[in-house]
Write an enzyme that holds these catalytic residues in place. Structure first.
Site, PDB file in Angstrom:
ATOM      1  N   ALA A 153      -4.240  -7.651   3.480  1.00  0.00           N
ATOM      2  CA  ALA A 153      -4.208  -6.857   2.346  1.00  0.00           C
ATOM      3  C   ALA A 153      -5.036  -5.454   2.544  1.00  0.00           C
ATOM      4  O   ALA A 153      -4.438  -4.345   2.185  1.00  0.00           O
ATOM      5  CB  ALA A 153      -4.948  -7.655   1.054  1.00  0.00           C
ATOM      6  N   TYR A 154      -6.114  -5.261   2.924  1.00  0.00           N
ATOM      7  CA  TYR A 154      -6.828  -4.189   3.380  1.00  0.00           C
ATOM      8  C   TYR A 154      -5.978  -3.350   4.309  1.00  0.00           C
ATOM      9  O   TYR A 154      -5.587  -2.210   3.799  1.00  0.00           O
ATOM     10  CB  TYR A 154      -8.272  -4.685   4.030  1.00  0.00           C
ATOM     11  N   ALA A 155      -5.366  -3.769   5.314  1.00  0.00           N
ATOM     12  CA  ALA A 155      -4.752  -3.101   6.152  1.00  0.00           C
ATOM     13  C   ALA A 155      -3.339  -2.551   5.423  1.00  0.00           C
ATOM     14  O   ALA A 155      -2.836  -1.598   5.801  1.00  0.00           O
ATOM     15  CB  ALA A 155      -4.169  -3.788   7.449  1.00  0.00           C
ATOM     16  N   THR A 157      -2.887  -1.833   2.419  1.00  0.00           N
ATOM     17  CA  THR A 157      -3.249  -0.614   1.678  1.00  0.00           C
ATOM     18  C   THR A 157      -3.518   0.583   2.383  1.00  0.00           C
ATOM     19  O   THR A 157      -3.267   1.880   1.878  1.00  0.00           O
ATOM     20  CB  THR A 157      -4.605  -0.770   0.598  1.00  0.00           C
TER      21      THR A 157
END
Length: 245
Positions: A153-155, A157
């Site tokens: 998820a972080y990547a 974004t």
């Protein structure tokens, strides 16, 4: 009040970690700095005090980076205090790690709001307000390329941040405003170290050809180049990671 010859930078997330190091570096390079912070006024005030004690100019401004009214007020403050804005460094961001199958969608929504919408809001204000010769510097992550488990998820974004950055560079090219992103690798900040044991940290440091984690100063050095002399670098995502792959 300073003259319009004063170069002015807004640094979001400027009260701690890479953001604070960047704010201090830009101040040392002669910028007047507006330090945006999300909620910890004490940390922001400490950053301002450190810059002023070193002979620089700085003020603090609270704002949720995803709130367009609040971010507009930060730019208003910069213009009222220092006469304009030349550089916007968007270092604010949040990270929650979990395998995709386990990630709470509320956490995904929070990351999306801060990391994607926040970048869009800050960049939109910067695009409207920066003076010619200015620079927008966003933050991505080397994990977009490394593709490490639990960073799904972080990547995602930050992949959005990279797309926004490269397209905005084309939209602003005729105004002599550069738009780039720095993508740090593993860097010794509270954001990175949180939740990791010593063994994992040592293992990640050993994966780097330099045999260590990055430092906030390593990242700030590249930001300072893009904010200053690096005028022919535009529309790029720069992996600032010591060579990890």
């Amino acid at each position: 009040m300073t003259s319009t010859e004063q170069r002015v930078a807004i640094v979001t997330g400027g009260s701690r970690g890479i953001g604070r190091e960047t704010a201090e570096r830009l101040a040392a390079d002669g910028f007047a700095v507006v330090i945006n912070y999300a909620g910890n006024k004490a940390e922001a005030d400490a950053a301002v005090e450190a810059i002023q004690k070193a002979g620089g100019q700085a003020v603090a401004a609270q704002a949720d980076v995803a709130d367009e009214t609040a971010v507009s007020a930060v730019f208003d403050l910069a213009e009222q205090t220092y006469g304009g804005v030349d550089v916007a460094v968007h270092a604010a961001g949040i990270m929650t790690l979990a395998p995709l199958v386990d990630l709470d969608l509320d956490d995904f929504d929070r990351m999306s709001r801060t990391n994607i919408r926040g970048t869009f809001v800050v960049d939109q204000q910067a695009a409207r307000r920066l003076r010619p010769g200015g620079a927008i510097i966003n933050f991505s992550t080397t994990v977009v390329g490394l593709k490490l488990p639990t960073y799904t998820a972080y990547a995602a974004t930050k992949g959005a941040v990279e797309a926004l950055t490269t397209i905005l560079a084309k939209e602003l090219g005729t105004r002599d405003i550069t738009v780039n992103a720095v993508a740090p690798g593993p860097t010794a900040t509270a954001l990175f170290l949180d939740g990791k044991d010593d063994e994992l940290i040592a293992r990640m440091a050993a994966q780097n050809p330099r045999g260590r984690l990055g430092t906030p100063a390593d990242i700030a050095e590249v930001v300072a180049f893009l904010a200053g002399p690096g005028r022919w670098v535009n529309g790029q995502v720069i992996r600032v990671n010591g060579g990890i792959a």
